[in-house]
Design a protein around this motif. Structure first.
Motif, PDB file in Angstrom:
ATOM      1  N   GLU A   3      28.507  30.810  32.123  1.00  0.00           N
ATOM      2  CA  GLU A   3      29.225  30.119  33.194  1.00  0.00           C
ATOM      3  C   GLU A   3      29.299  28.613  32.939  1.00  0.00           C
ATOM      4  O   GLU A   3      30.317  27.978  33.207  1.00  0.00           O
ATOM      5  CB  GLU A   3      28.535  30.365  34.537  1.00  0.00           C
ATOM      6  N   SER A  44      30.884  33.187  37.802  1.00  0.00           N
ATOM      7  CA  SER A  44      31.459  33.828  36.622  1.00  0.00           C
ATOM      8  C   SER A  44      32.834  34.372  37.017  1.00  0.00           C
ATOM      9  O   SER A  44      32.924  35.351  37.756  1.00  0.00           O
ATOM     10  CB  SER A  44      30.555  34.971  36.143  1.00  0.00           C
ATOM     11  N   PRO A  45      33.909  33.731  36.554  1.00  0.00           N
ATOM     12  CA  PRO A  45      35.254  34.124  37.000  1.00  0.00           C
ATOM     13  C   PRO A  45      35.678  35.460  36.414  1.00  0.00           C
ATOM     14  O   PRO A  45      35.222  35.854  35.342  1.00  0.00           O
ATOM     15  CB  PRO A  45      36.131  33.010  36.442  1.00  0.00           C
ATOM     16  N   SER A  46      36.564  36.137  37.125  1.00  0.00           N
ATOM     17  CA  SER A  46      37.166  37.348  36.560  1.00  0.00           C
ATOM     18  C   SER A  46      38.194  36.940  35.519  1.00  0.00           C
ATOM     19  O   SER A  46      38.676  35.796  35.506  1.00  0.00           O
ATOM     20  CB  SER A  46      37.851  38.150  37.662  1.00  0.00           C
ATOM     21  N   LEU A  47      38.542  37.874  34.643  1.00  0.00           N
ATOM     22  CA  LEU A  47      39.573  37.591  33.633  1.00  0.00           C
ATOM     23  C   LEU A  47      40.880  37.182  34.307  1.00  0.00           C
ATOM     24  O   LEU A  47      41.621  36.353  33.803  1.00  0.00           O
ATOM     25  CB  LEU A  47      39.809  38.812  32.748  1.00  0.00           C
ATOM     26  N   GLN A  51      42.897  33.759  33.583  1.00  0.00           N
ATOM     27  CA  GLN A  51      44.326  33.713  33.244  1.00  0.00           C
ATOM     28  C   GLN A  51      45.076  32.746  34.167  1.00  0.00           C
ATOM     29  O   GLN A  51      45.943  31.984  33.715  1.00  0.00           O
ATOM     30  CB  GLN A  51      44.924  35.119  33.335  1.00  0.00           C
ATOM     31  N   LEU A  62      43.361  32.344  25.264  1.00  0.00           N
ATOM     32  CA  LEU A  62      42.365  32.400  24.186  1.00  0.00           C
ATOM     33  C   LEU A  62      41.899  30.998  23.794  1.00  0.00           C
ATOM     34  O   LEU A  62      40.749  30.816  23.396  1.00  0.00           O
ATOM     35  CB  LEU A  62      42.932  33.139  22.971  1.00  0.00           C
TER      36      LEU A  62
ATOM     37  N   MET B   1      46.736  37.757  29.600  1.00  0.00           N
ATOM     38  CA  MET B   1      45.818  38.903  29.521  1.00  0.00           C
ATOM     39  C   MET B   1      45.822  39.642  30.850  1.00  0.00           C
ATOM     40  O   MET B   1      45.884  39.017  31.897  1.00  0.00           O
ATOM     41  CB  MET B   1      44.400  38.423  29.213  1.00  0.00           C
ATOM     42  N   GLU B   3      44.451  43.487  33.051  1.00  0.00           N
ATOM     43  CA  GLU B   3      43.400  44.508  33.149  1.00  0.00           C
ATOM     44  C   GLU B   3      43.668  45.686  32.191  1.00  0.00           C
ATOM     45  O   GLU B   3      42.756  46.228  31.579  1.00  0.00           O
ATOM     46  CB  GLU B   3      43.318  45.054  34.580  1.00  0.00           C
ATOM     47  N   SER B  44      39.305  43.886  37.161  1.00  0.00           N
ATOM     48  CA  SER B  44      39.291  42.675  36.341  1.00  0.00           C
ATOM     49  C   SER B  44      37.843  42.206  36.224  1.00  0.00           C
ATOM     50  O   SER B  44      37.271  41.705  37.190  1.00  0.00           O
ATOM     51  CB  SER B  44      40.143  41.577  36.989  1.00  0.00           C
ATOM     52  N   PRO B  45      37.229  42.393  35.046  1.00  0.00           N
ATOM     53  CA  PRO B  45      35.799  42.077  34.915  1.00  0.00           C
ATOM     54  C   PRO B  45      35.537  40.581  34.931  1.00  0.00           C
ATOM     55  O   PRO B  45      36.401  39.782  34.574  1.00  0.00           O
ATOM     56  CB  PRO B  45      35.461  42.643  33.537  1.00  0.00           C
ATOM     57  N   SER B  46      34.330  40.209  35.345  1.00  0.00           N
ATOM     58  CA  SER B  46      33.916  38.816  35.233  1.00  0.00           C
ATOM     59  C   SER B  46      33.588  38.522  33.767  1.00  0.00           C
ATOM     60  O   SER B  46      33.332  39.435  32.978  1.00  0.00           O
ATOM     61  CB  SER B  46      32.673  38.560  36.091  1.00  0.00           C
ATOM     62  N   LEU B  47      33.594  37.241  33.425  1.00  0.00           N
ATOM     63  CA  LEU B  47      33.230  36.868  32.053  1.00  0.00           C
ATOM     64  C   LEU B  47      31.831  37.361  31.711  1.00  0.00           C
ATOM     65  O   LEU B  47      31.549  37.717  30.572  1.00  0.00           O
ATOM     66  CB  LEU B  47      33.284  35.342  31.882  1.00  0.00           C
ATOM     67  N   ARG B  48      30.966  37.390  32.706  1.00  0.00           N
ATOM     68  CA  ARG B  48      29.604  37.883  32.463  1.00  0.00           C
ATOM     69  C   ARG B  48      29.636  39.348  32.036  1.00  0.00           C
ATOM     70  O   ARG B  48      28.922  39.758  31.098  1.00  0.00           O
ATOM     71  CB  ARG B  48      28.753  37.700  33.717  1.00  0.00           C
ATOM     72  N   VAL B  50      32.204  40.882  30.671  1.00  0.00           N
ATOM     73  CA  VAL B  50      32.827  40.942  29.338  1.00  0.00           C
ATOM     74  C   VAL B  50      31.774  40.668  28.265  1.00  0.00           C
ATOM     75  O   VAL B  50      31.727  41.339  27.229  1.00  0.00           O
ATOM     76  CB  VAL B  50      33.993  39.924  29.217  1.00  0.00           C
ATOM     77  N   GLN B  51      30.907  39.691  28.539  1.00  0.00           N
ATOM     78  CA  GLN B  51      29.847  39.370  27.574  1.00  0.00           C
ATOM     79  C   GLN B  51      28.881  40.553  27.417  1.00  0.00           C
ATOM     80  O   GLN B  51      28.461  40.867  26.293  1.00  0.00           O
ATOM     81  CB  GLN B  51      29.095  38.114  28.026  1.00  0.00           C
ATOM     82  N   ILE B  61      32.271  38.023  21.518  1.00  0.00           N
ATOM     83  CA  ILE B  61      33.086  38.151  22.736  1.00  0.00           C
ATOM     84  C   ILE B  61      34.541  37.754  22.466  1.00  0.00           C
ATOM     85  O   ILE B  61      35.469  38.361  23.016  1.00  0.00           O
ATOM     86  CB  ILE B  61      32.489  37.323  23.899  1.00  0.00           C
ATOM     87  N   LEU B  65      38.033  39.788  23.233  1.00  0.00           N
ATOM     88  CA  LEU B  65      39.072  39.168  24.072  1.00  0.00           C
ATOM     89  C   LEU B  65      40.397  39.016  23.315  1.00  0.00           C
ATOM     90  O   LEU B  65      41.469  39.111  23.912  1.00  0.00           O
ATOM     91  CB  LEU B  65      38.574  37.814  24.588  1.00  0.00           C
TER      92      LEU B  65
END
Lengths: 73, 73
Positions: A3, A44-47, A51, A62, B1, B3, B44-48, B50-51, B61, B65
């Motif tokens: 984060e 922790s933001p969502s994807l 975007q 990216l 990007m 979902e 839509s997952p959080s970056l956490r 995704v990690q 990661i 992505l």
């Protein structure tokens, strides 16, 4: 990636564009307090949110995520 | 990007490793039903998250992505 690194990347892109947190939140369709929390690494933001922020910066998602990953080290 | 693209990328990495959704969810510390929803593009997952998934795959990661971004086109 964490984060803190993501928040730092957002802050850097935003300051490079010389826009306020308020302007960023308006462009991205997010609450200003949420943008503030993101920049401070408290969320922790969502994807989907990532975007929206990348779009607000007119930058490839990216590119934002690469910066976030570097800042997470 | 989006979902859908992220879900497709997860499914591809998982199948390449020949592991089940159950094994992935165990490795990543996520609920199996959540992994199923992610692969189907319903969340839509959080970056956490995704990690955690990238770690479960032992992959960078950004690699996950990048695949997700290509699959989102």
């Amino acid at each position: 990636m964490n984060e803190r690194g993501f928040g730092q990347a957002v802050k850097e892109f935003r300051e490079r564009l010389k826009i306020s947190q308020e302007e960023l939140s308006f462009r991205a369709g997010l609450h200003r307090t949420y943008v503030s929390q993101l920049e401070r690494g408290l969320k922790s933001p969502s994807l989907r949110t990532v975007q929206q922020i990348a779009d607000a910066f007119h930058v490839d998602i990216l590119k934002l995520l690469q910066r976030a990953e570097r800042r997470s080290k």
